[in-house]
Design a protein around this motif. Structure first.
Motif, PDB file in Angstrom:
ATOM      1  N   VAL A  53       0.842  -1.189   0.000  1.00 48.01           N
ATOM      2  CA  VAL A  53       0.000   0.000   0.000  1.00 48.01           C
ATOM      3  C   VAL A  53       0.879   1.242   0.000  1.00 48.01           C
ATOM      4  O   VAL A  53       2.019   1.231   0.465  1.00 48.01           O
ATOM      5  N   GLN A  86      -1.365   4.854   9.156  1.00 47.62           N
ATOM      6  CA  GLN A  86      -2.309   4.933   8.046  1.00 47.62           C
ATOM      7  C   GLN A  86      -2.126   3.756   7.095  1.00 47.62           C
ATOM      8  O   GLN A  86      -3.102   3.191   6.588  1.00 47.62           O
ATOM      9  N   ARG A  91      -3.709   0.747   8.656  1.00 51.52           N
ATOM     10  CA  ARG A  91      -5.162   0.785   8.503  1.00 51.52           C
ATOM     11  C   ARG A  91      -5.561   0.310   7.104  1.00 51.52           C
ATOM     12  O   ARG A  91      -6.525  -0.465   6.955  1.00 51.52           O
ATOM     13  N   THR A  92      -4.843   0.747   6.094  1.00 54.21           N
ATOM     14  CA  THR A  92      -5.155   0.334   4.732  1.00 54.21           C
ATOM     15  C   THR A  92      -4.902  -1.155   4.541  1.00 54.21           C
ATOM     16  O   THR A  92      -5.679  -1.850   3.871  1.00 54.21           O
ATOM     17  N   LEU A 102     -10.872  -0.121  -1.042  1.00 53.15           N
ATOM     18  CA  LEU A 102      -9.832   0.902  -1.036  1.00 53.15           C
ATOM     19  C   LEU A 102     -10.393   2.244  -1.511  1.00 53.15           C
ATOM     20  O   LEU A 102      -9.979   3.300  -1.008  1.00 53.15           O
ATOM     21  N   GLU A 138     -12.106   3.615   1.419  1.00 48.85           N
ATOM     22  CA  GLU A 138     -11.107   4.070   2.386  1.00 48.85           C
ATOM     23  C   GLU A 138     -10.548   5.429   1.994  1.00 48.85           C
ATOM     24  O   GLU A 138     -10.335   6.303   2.847  1.00 48.85           O
ATOM     25  N   LEU A 150      -4.684   7.562  -2.624  1.00 43.16           N
ATOM     26  CA  LEU A 150      -4.513   6.288  -1.936  1.00 43.16           C
ATOM     27  C   LEU A 150      -4.663   5.139  -2.924  1.00 43.16           C
ATOM     28  O   LEU A 150      -5.644   5.062  -3.667  1.00 43.16           O
ATOM     29  N   GLY A 172      -7.595   0.735  -6.093  1.00 42.78           N
ATOM     30  CA  GLY A 172      -7.930   2.087  -5.701  1.00 42.78           C
ATOM     31  C   GLY A 172      -7.966   3.047  -6.863  1.00 42.78           C
ATOM     32  O   GLY A 172      -8.542   4.131  -6.756  1.00 42.78           O
TER      33      GLY A 172
END
Length: 378
Positions: free
Chosen positions: A189, A195, A198-199, A228, A231, A240, A286
């Motif tokens: 990621v 962060q 979390r992803t 994603l 998110e 992201l 994403g």
């Protein structure tokens, strides 16, 4: 060596040194004793010319670097006793006993401060161990250990953080045995820190759900794509994304289906040959909305007993040596496994785990690897 059996240990996590109190190096623990010996040698050499015992005031701080508060207090007492002993055998210092008392008082003061420093250092080490233990529990909850056998495949994995003693990063992998076949993901990621964690949690959670529910690999990949995107809206980060490779193994058709979302291409070790498996690319997870509503491209390759499929993150192939050259993954695998009996997944992972540090001492990115091999296929 048969791919169904390997004498090499299964590797899960490469570095766990941060999850126990750090042990000072031996030279640091020996330093206070060497310092005392040096003072005694100087005292014997200079005798009454210089007040060498004054140097004993540095003994408690030196001990505080490697010992706990109790030991530092003991070294303080030792310094005071040695000070008194050296003053007793020195006529010059005996005549100026007030100087000796001043030195002893200074040693006591410095010893008290050094003992407090050692106590603070010990508490900080315990807090660090606790924090790293929490990080370990978190990452193990996310990157669960890969079993030796998952459905119809043998598997081995490795996660090597870029910083020793840490486990929180942005790389991910997982493999699941489902009715649709053995499905796996490896990815990286964007970003670092909490962060990124979390992803990673969001992607792995969506993959694990889709792996058991989706009809095919395209549908499996669509679930992390949607997660994603959601998110990115939640955290208001339009940039992201995550690169990833998703695979599905069909033990009946003896083939592997692959969809590559901007990630490092898989490597196939098959019957003494090592080569990169290439296929139609897809946008990173994403960013799929940029390509419209079309499903990501998937492609197939024969995958039978004796084959090893290796999935890695870019932290491996972008690791540089002192000359700035990238780690030559394919050539190193060919050097080790070409024209030789079929290895097992753990053999490949453990080779890379030992070979990578020979190429680079300092990793600038986390490294994740997942190797699988058919088990019981003809």
């Amino acid at each position: 060596m048969s791919p169904g059996r390997s004498d090499a240990p299964l590797v899960v996590v490469a570095d766990q040194d941060g999850f126990r109190p750090a042990v000072p190096p031996g030279w640091m623990r020996r330093l206070p004793f060497a310092y005392v010996a040096l003072v005694l040698v100087l005292e014997a050499a200079l005798h009454n010319e210089w007040a060498v015992s004054f140097f004993l005031i540095a003994l408690p701080p030196i001990a505080a670097y490697a010992f706990g508060p109790a030991a530092v207090a003991a070294f303080t007492v030792l310094a005071i006793l040695l000070e008194g002993f050296l003053a007793g055998i020195s006529y010059h210092l005996w005549e100026t006993h007030h100087v000796t008392a001043d030195i002893a008082t200074a040693v006591v003061g410095v010893g008290v401060l050094s003992t407090a420093l050692a106590a603070h250092r010990t508490r900080q080490e315990r807090s660090l161990v606790h924090a790293n233990s929490v990080a370990e529990a978190l990452m193990r909850a996310l990157l669960r250990p890969v079993p030796h056998q998952v459905g119809h495949v043998l598997a081995a994995s490795l996660y090597r953080p870029s910083e020793a003693g840490t486990m929180v990063g942005g790389d991910l992998f997982d493999i699941r045995a489902t009715r649709g076949g053995e499905r796996a993901i490896i990815g990286d990621v964007r970003g670092k820190g909490l962060q990124a964690v979390r992803t990673v949690a969001a992607l792995l959670g969506s993959f694990r759900e889709a792996a058991y529910e989706a009809q095919d690999l395209s549908a499996v990949a669509a679930r992390p794509e949607r997660r994603l995107a959601a998110e990115a809206q939640e955290i208001q980060d339009e940039e992201l994304f995550a690169t990833a490779v998703l695979i599905e193994y069909d033990s009946v058709a003896h083939r592997v289906t692959v969809t590559n979302h901007g990630h490092v291409e898989p490597v196939l070790i098959s019957r003494g040959t090592v080569r990169v498996l290439s296929g139609p690319p897809a946008l990173p997870l994403g960013l799929g909305g940029l390509a419209g509503a079309g499903a990501p491209a998937v492609w197939h390759h024969r995958f039978t007993r004796g084959d090893i499929l290796l999935l890695v993150t870019d932290g491996l192939v972008e690791a540089r040596d002192t000359d700035g050259d990238f780690y030559p993954l394919v050539s190193r695998l060919r050097h080790r496994f070409a024209d030789r009996p079929a290895p097992g997944p753990a053999d490949v992972i453990n080779f890379l785990n030992t070979d990578l540090p020979r190429h680079t001492r300092n990793l600038h990115d986390d490294v994740a690897m997942l190797a699988i091999a058919p088990h019981g296929a003809v």
